[in-house]
Design an enzyme around this catalytic site. Structure first.
Site, PDB file in Angstrom:
ATOM      1  N   VAL A 278       5.561 -10.293   2.528  1.00  0.00           N
ATOM      2  CA  VAL A 278       4.424 -11.219   2.459  1.00  0.00           C
ATOM      3  C   VAL A 278       4.823 -12.624   2.013  1.00  0.00           C
ATOM      4  CG1 VAL A 278       2.683  -9.402   2.104  1.00  0.00           C
ATOM      5  CG2 VAL A 278       3.745 -10.512   0.112  1.00  0.00           C
TER       6      VAL A 278
ATOM      7  N   TYR B 261       5.593 -14.562 -13.756  1.00  0.00           N
ATOM      8  CA  TYR B 261       4.523 -13.646 -13.344  1.00  0.00           C
ATOM      9  C   TYR B 261       3.145 -14.181 -13.767  1.00  0.00           C
ATOM     10  CZ  TYR B 261       2.241  -9.032 -12.860  1.00  0.00           C
ATOM     11  OH  TYR B 261       1.426  -7.981 -12.510  1.00  0.00           O
TER      12      TYR B 261
ATOM     13  N   ALA C 181       2.319 -17.253 -14.366  1.00  0.00           N
ATOM     14  CA  ALA C 181       2.007 -18.456 -13.580  1.00  0.00           C
ATOM     15  C   ALA C 181       1.499 -18.062 -12.191  1.00  0.00           C
ATOM     16  CB  ALA C 181       3.238 -19.344 -13.461  1.00  0.00           C
TER      17      ALA C 181
ATOM     18  N   LYS D  78       0.110 -15.195 -11.287  1.00  0.00           N
ATOM     19  CA  LYS D  78      -1.187 -14.500 -11.359  1.00  0.00           C
ATOM     20  C   LYS D  78      -2.321 -15.457 -11.745  1.00  0.00           C
ATOM     21  CE  LYS D  78       0.200 -10.364 -10.208  1.00  0.00           C
ATOM     22  NZ  LYS D  78      -0.217  -9.786  -8.922  1.00  0.00           N
TER      23      LYS D  78
ATOM     24  N   ALA E 125       0.809  -1.224   0.000  1.00  0.00           N
ATOM     25  CA  ALA E 125       0.000   0.000   0.000  1.00  0.00           C
ATOM     26  C   ALA E 125       0.840   1.271   0.000  1.00  0.00           C
ATOM     27  CB  ALA E 125      -0.952  -0.004   1.204  1.00  0.00           C
TER      28      ALA E 125
HETATM   29  P1  NAP Z   1       4.525  -1.173  -7.646  1.00  0.00           P
HETATM   30  O1  NAP Z   1       4.255   0.268  -7.950  1.00  0.00           O
HETATM   31  O2  NAP Z   1       5.816  -1.760  -8.045  1.00  0.00           O
HETATM   32  O3  NAP Z   1       4.290  -1.401  -6.076  1.00  0.00           O
HETATM   33  C1  NAP Z   1       4.436  -2.681  -5.537  1.00  0.00           C
HETATM   34  C2  NAP Z   1       4.082  -2.650  -4.069  1.00  0.00           C
HETATM   35  O4  NAP Z   1       4.215  -3.986  -3.552  1.00  0.00           O
HETATM   36  C3  NAP Z   1       5.010  -1.776  -3.237  1.00  0.00           C
HETATM   37  O5  NAP Z   1       4.243  -1.092  -2.280  1.00  0.00           O
HETATM   38  C4  NAP Z   1       5.942  -2.784  -2.552  1.00  0.00           C
HETATM   39  O6  NAP Z   1       6.411  -2.358  -1.288  1.00  0.00           O
HETATM   40  C5  NAP Z   1       5.020  -3.969  -2.392  1.00  0.00           C
HETATM   41  N1  NAP Z   1       5.748  -5.244  -2.276  1.00  0.00           N
HETATM   42  C6  NAP Z   1       6.590  -5.814  -3.185  1.00  0.00           C
HETATM   43  N2  NAP Z   1       7.076  -6.967  -2.706  1.00  0.00           N
HETATM   44  C7  NAP Z   1       6.549  -7.130  -1.471  1.00  0.00           C
HETATM   45  C8  NAP Z   1       6.688  -8.112  -0.455  1.00  0.00           C
HETATM   46  N3  NAP Z   1       7.465  -9.210  -0.626  1.00  0.00           N
HETATM   47  N4  NAP Z   1       6.006  -7.969   0.703  1.00  0.00           N
HETATM   48  C9  NAP Z   1       5.215  -6.874   0.888  1.00  0.00           C
HETATM   49  N5  NAP Z   1       5.029  -5.910  -0.028  1.00  0.00           N
HETATM   50  C10 NAP Z   1       5.698  -6.040  -1.192  1.00  0.00           C
HETATM   51  O7  NAP Z   1       3.422  -2.115  -8.305  1.00  0.00           O
HETATM   52  P2  NAP Z   1       1.950  -1.806  -8.876  1.00  0.00           P
HETATM   53  O8  NAP Z   1       2.063  -1.565 -10.323  1.00  0.00           O
HETATM   54  O9  NAP Z   1       1.241  -0.832  -8.014  1.00  0.00           O
HETATM   55  O10 NAP Z   1       1.305  -3.270  -8.735  1.00  0.00           O
HETATM   56  C11 NAP Z   1       0.440  -3.631  -7.671  1.00  0.00           C
HETATM   57  C12 NAP Z   1      -0.163  -4.969  -7.971  1.00  0.00           C
HETATM   58  O11 NAP Z   1      -0.899  -4.908  -9.202  1.00  0.00           O
HETATM   59  C13 NAP Z   1       0.870  -6.080  -8.160  1.00  0.00           C
HETATM   60  O12 NAP Z   1       0.377  -7.293  -7.627  1.00  0.00           O
HETATM   61  C14 NAP Z   1       0.978  -6.180  -9.664  1.00  0.00           C
HETATM   62  O13 NAP Z   1       1.429  -7.450 -10.077  1.00  0.00           O
HETATM   63  C15 NAP Z   1      -0.449  -5.914 -10.073  1.00  0.00           C
HETATM   64  N6  NAP Z   1      -0.586  -5.470 -11.453  1.00  0.00           N
HETATM   65  C16 NAP Z   1      -0.001  -4.325 -11.888  1.00  0.00           C
HETATM   66  C17 NAP Z   1      -0.149  -3.931 -13.207  1.00  0.00           C
HETATM   67  C18 NAP Z   1       0.441  -2.658 -13.744  1.00  0.00           C
HETATM   68  O14 NAP Z   1       0.350  -2.431 -14.969  1.00  0.00           O
HETATM   69  N7  NAP Z   1       1.038  -1.799 -12.941  1.00  0.00           N
HETATM   70  C19 NAP Z   1      -0.889  -4.738 -14.085  1.00  0.00           C
HETATM   71  C20 NAP Z   1      -1.466  -5.904 -13.628  1.00  0.00           C
HETATM   72  C21 NAP Z   1      -1.312  -6.264 -12.294  1.00  0.00           C
HETATM   73  P3  NAP Z   1       7.552  -1.178  -1.137  1.00  0.00           P
HETATM   74  O15 NAP Z   1       6.861   0.095  -1.538  1.00  0.00           O
HETATM   75  O16 NAP Z   1       7.902  -1.203   0.308  1.00  0.00           O
HETATM   76  O17 NAP Z   1       8.661  -1.562  -2.069  1.00  0.00           O
END
Ligand code: NAP
Length: 246
Positions: free
Chosen positions: A63, A154, A156, A158, A12
């Site tokens: 996590v 990724y 796999a 998701k 978050a």
């Molecule tokens: P992001 O900007 O890279 O942010 C990722 C967040 O996850 C960060 O707050 C990070 O914490 C946290 N995180 C990473 N590894 C973690 C761990 N091991 N334990 C706890 N927290 C962890 O990513 P986003 O684009 O917002 O993506 C959020 C979700 O949406 C992800 O599951 C991603 O796969 C999914 N998603 C994204 C897209 C896209 O186009 N952006 C598309 C499809 C799905 P820190 O801030 O402390 O590093």
């Protein structure tokens, strides 16, 4: 819509997770802000939620660790007096073609993006069961539905989240707990900012709405799924992708 509910949102501190945390707070919820390592970003999210007049606390938790997730969830339940909503949003990418993908990069993405969802959900399961209420919202991806070049790990993970979502939905339906997944397409965050302009332009041409989505597009749906208005929806995988995977 969510007055006095308690939402736990993983990842978050930034991106989609922050937008979801703020959306939940705007709708009246107090929020546990779970982050991995970026304490400045997590504290900023907490401040933004407090500015909305809601309670927020940041929790550093990887996590992918079963034990760390347990102690964090237990602490959140003490600090907030319970929980109503779990959003499994934390995620990472370690892209590369299957031909050369290392097992470390495969394992790391599965550990955070799939096992992480198992860990948090597992540790909140009995709480939601006893309460006979709860909302679980998992952030999957269209990559888990359609596959994606260079994302065997990724995709796999998701796709695994989708199977987990449907199983949890079946298991907890009798306890009045719903579990749904959102499958975002191409959303503007740090994750996609890391891609080259060429890759981004090529991706946008594949999107019928001809633009990337915003984190708020995902947050709006998450807030709806957490609300009473969505009480008869469970086991669904809802795409928010501008038509990328019609
Ligand atoms: P992001 O900007 O890279 O942010 C990722 C967040 O996850 C960060 O707050 C990070 O914490 C946290 N995180 C990473 N590894 C973690 C761990 N091991 N334990 C706890 N927290 C962890 O990513 P986003 O684009 O917002 O993506 C959020 C979700 O949406 C992800 O599951 C991603 O796969 C999914 N998603 C994204 C897209 C896209 O186009 N952006 C598309 C499809 C799905 P820190 O801030 O402390 O590093």
């Amino acid at each position: 819509m969510l007055t006095n509910k308690v939402a736990i949102v993983t990842g978050a501190g930034r991106g989609i997770g922050r937008a979801i945390a703020l959306g939940m707070a705007e709708a009246g919820a107090n929020v546990a802000v779970v982050y991995a390592g970026n304490v400045a970003a997590a504290n900023e999210t907490v401040q933004m939620i407090e500015n909305l007049g809601r309670k927020a606390i940041a929790y550093k938790c990887d996590v992918s660790s079963f034990e760390e997730t347990k102690s964090t969830i237990d602490q959140i339940l003490v600090d907030f007096g319970g929980a109503d909503i779990l959003v499994n949003n934390a995620g990472i990418v370690k892209d590369g073609l299957m031909l050369s993908m290392s097992q470390e990069n495969f394992d790391a993405v599965i550990a955070t993006n799939l096992k992480g969802v198992f860990n948090t959900t597992r540790h909140l399961y009995s709480h939601f069961m006893k309460k006979r209420a709860g909302r679980i919202i998992n952030i999957s991806s269209v990559s888990g539905l359609m596959g994606n070049f260079g994302q065997a790990n990724y995709s796999a993970a998701k796709a695994g989240v989708i199977g987990l979502t449907k199983t949890v939905a079946r298991e907890l339906a009798g306890r009045n707990v719903t579990c749904n997944a959102i499958a975002p397409g191409f959303i503007e965050t740090d994750m996609t900012a890391a891609l080259s302009d060429k890759v981004t332009e090529a991706a946008v041409t594949q999107i019928p709405l001809k633009r990337m989505g915003k984190a708020e597009d995902i947050a709006n749906l998450a807030v709806f799924l957490a609300s009473d208005n969505a009480s008869y929806i469970t086991g669904e995988i809802i795409k928010v992708d501008g038509g990328l995977y019609i």
